[in-house]
Enzyme design. Structure first.
Site, PDB file in Angstrom:
ATOM      1  N   ILE A   8       0.817  -1.217   0.000  1.00 42.63           N
ATOM      2  CA  ILE A   8       0.000   0.000   0.000  1.00 42.63           C
ATOM      3  C   ILE A   8       0.853   1.270   0.000  1.00 42.63           C
ATOM      4  O   ILE A   8       0.359   2.348  -0.301  1.00 42.63           O
ATOM      5  CB  ILE A   8      -1.012   0.021   1.174  1.00 42.63           C
ATOM      6  CG1 ILE A   8      -0.325  -0.196   2.535  1.00 42.63           C
ATOM      7  CG2 ILE A   8      -2.106  -0.994   0.963  1.00 42.63           C
ATOM      8  CD1 ILE A   8      -1.268  -0.072   3.719  1.00 42.63           C
ATOM      9  N   GLY A  11       8.178   3.662   0.556  1.00 43.99           N
ATOM     10  CA  GLY A  11       8.978   4.849   0.806  1.00 43.99           C
ATOM     11  C   GLY A  11      10.447   4.563   0.535  1.00 43.99           C
ATOM     12  O   GLY A  11      10.800   3.492   0.035  1.00 43.99           O
ATOM     13  N   ALA A  12      11.293   5.509   0.902  1.00 44.57           N
ATOM     14  CA  ALA A  12      12.729   5.349   0.678  1.00 44.57           C
ATOM     15  C   ALA A  12      13.310   4.263   1.587  1.00 44.57           C
ATOM     16  O   ALA A  12      14.255   3.575   1.217  1.00 44.57           O
ATOM     17  CB  ALA A  12      13.440   6.670   0.923  1.00 44.57           C
ATOM     18  N   GLU A  13      12.723   4.111   2.772  1.00 49.14           N
ATOM     19  CA  GLU A  13      13.290   3.191   3.766  1.00 49.14           C
ATOM     20  C   GLU A  13      12.500   1.897   3.943  1.00 49.14           C
ATOM     21  O   GLU A  13      13.063   0.899   4.368  1.00 49.14           O
ATOM     22  CB  GLU A  13      13.391   3.899   5.137  1.00 49.14           C
ATOM     23  CG  GLU A  13      14.325   5.101   5.164  1.00 49.14           C
ATOM     24  CD  GLU A  13      15.772   4.744   4.840  1.00 49.14           C
ATOM     25  OE1 GLU A  13      16.237   3.676   5.288  1.00 49.14           O
ATOM     26  OE2 GLU A  13      16.425   5.521   4.121  1.00 49.14           O
ATOM     27  N   ILE A  16       5.185  -0.693   3.127  1.00 49.41           N
ATOM     28  CA  ILE A  16       4.046  -0.927   4.017  1.00 49.41           C
ATOM     29  C   ILE A  16       3.090  -1.867   3.293  1.00 49.41           C
ATOM     30  O   ILE A  16       2.630  -1.573   2.183  1.00 49.41           O
ATOM     31  CB  ILE A  16       3.330   0.392   4.388  1.00 49.41           C
ATOM     32  CG1 ILE A  16       4.324   1.430   4.931  1.00 49.41           C
ATOM     33  CG2 ILE A  16       2.193   0.127   5.363  1.00 49.41           C
ATOM     34  CD1 ILE A  16       5.015   1.040   6.210  1.00 49.41           C
ATOM     35  N   ASP A 125       9.452  12.530  12.928  1.00 49.89           N
ATOM     36  CA  ASP A 125       8.723  12.889  11.703  1.00 49.89           C
ATOM     37  C   ASP A 125       7.255  13.152  12.043  1.00 49.89           C
ATOM     38  O   ASP A 125       6.345  12.520  11.508  1.00 49.89           O
ATOM     39  CB  ASP A 125       8.845  11.768  10.669  1.00 49.89           C
ATOM     40  CG  ASP A 125       8.346  12.191   9.287  1.00 49.89           C
ATOM     41  OD1 ASP A 125       8.238  13.403   9.039  1.00 49.89           O
ATOM     42  OD2 ASP A 125       8.062  11.303   8.468  1.00 49.89           O
TER      43      ASP A 125
END
Length: 209
Positions: A8, A11-13, A16, A125
Site C-alpha cells: 500500500i 517509501g525510501a526506507e 508498508i 517525523d
C-alpha cells in the site's frame, strides 16, 4: 496457504504491506534492502533500526500515547507486524472539521507529544500524515526516524517539523499549531517553555541562512 499481501506504500526506507496476523487484519512494515551497502552491514543496520523502532513504539505506549499494537517483530526479515487501524489520517480530515473539533484534535496532538517528550521519546517525523484518528484517539505511527533523546534541541526540532507540516498542509487554519502548544503546555507545565523557546530559535536560524 501463503497469506496474500498487498503493497500500500513504498517509501525510501520501507514498504508498508496490508497483511494478516492470525485472524487479524494487519500492517507489515518491512525495511528495504539498500544495494549500495555491503550486504552484511545492510542487514545489520536494517535489523537494528527495526528493533529500535519497535522499542520506541512500546515506550510510547507505556507513556500513554496511542500507537498500533505490535503483533510480531521479525529481525531476520527486518519487519514489524502491527495492528491495522481502521481510521483516518489527520492530514485528510483536519481541514474539513469545525473549528471547535480542530481545536480539540490539535490539543490532543500536543498532549501526546508532551507525553512522548516527558519520556525523552523523539518521534522524528511528526506530521498529520503520521497520525490516525481511530476509536476516539490519535494514534501515532512511523517511528522510523525516532530516538531517545533528552535534549531540548531535539524536542524543539520535533515540534518544528509539525509546525512546518501545518504551514504546508493546513495553512488555511493558522491556529492549529497554537492549539498544539496549548495541549503541550497543559501536560508539561513550566517544562514546556524552554522547548517552545527553542522552536523560535530554530525558526530564526532558518530565516538567517
Amino acid at each position: 496457504m501463503a497469506i496474500k499481501k498487498k503493497l500500500i506504500y513504498r517509501g525510501a526506507e520501507a514498504e508498508i504491506l496490508l497483511s494478516k496476523y492470525m485472524s487479524y487484519k494487519a500492517i507489515e512494515k518491512k525495511r528495504i534492502e539498500k544495494g549500495y551497502r555491503i550486504k552484511e552491514l545492510d542487514h545489520k543496520l536494517r535489523s537494528l533500526r527495526t528493533k529500535e523502532e519497535a522499542k520506541l513504539m512500546i515506550e510510547a505506549r507505556k507513556s500513554g500515547v496511542a500507537v498500533p499494537i505490535i503483533y510480531d517483530i521479525d529481525l531476520k526479515n527486518c519487519t514489524i507486524t502491527m495492528e491495522y487501524l481502521k481510521g483516518k489520517r489527520l492530514k485528510d480530515i483536519l481541514n474539513n472539521v469545525s473549528e471547535k473539533e480542530r481545536e480539540k484534535l490539535c490539543k490532543m496532538i500536543g498532549e501526546s507529544i508532551a507525553r512522548l517528550h516527558s519520556n525523552n521519546i523523539i518521534h522524528g517525523d511528526i506530521t498529520t500524515s503520521n497520525m490516525i484518528l481511530f476509536d476516539g484517539k490519535i494514534h501515532f505511527i512511523d517511528f522510523g526516524l525516532g530516538e531517545i533523546n533528552s535534549e531540548i534541541e531535539a524536542k524543539g526540532t520535533d515540534l518544528h517539523v509539525l509546525m512546518e507540516a501545518f504551514e504546508a498542509t493546513h495553512f488555511k487554519h493558522p491556529n492549529c499549531f497554537d492549539y498544539v502548544l496549548q495541549g503541550y503546555r497543559s501536560i508539561l507545565k513550566g517544562e514546556a517553555e524552554p522547548v517552545i523557546k527553542k522552536i523560535e530559535e530554530i525558526v530564526k536560524r532558518g530565516r538567517y541562512r
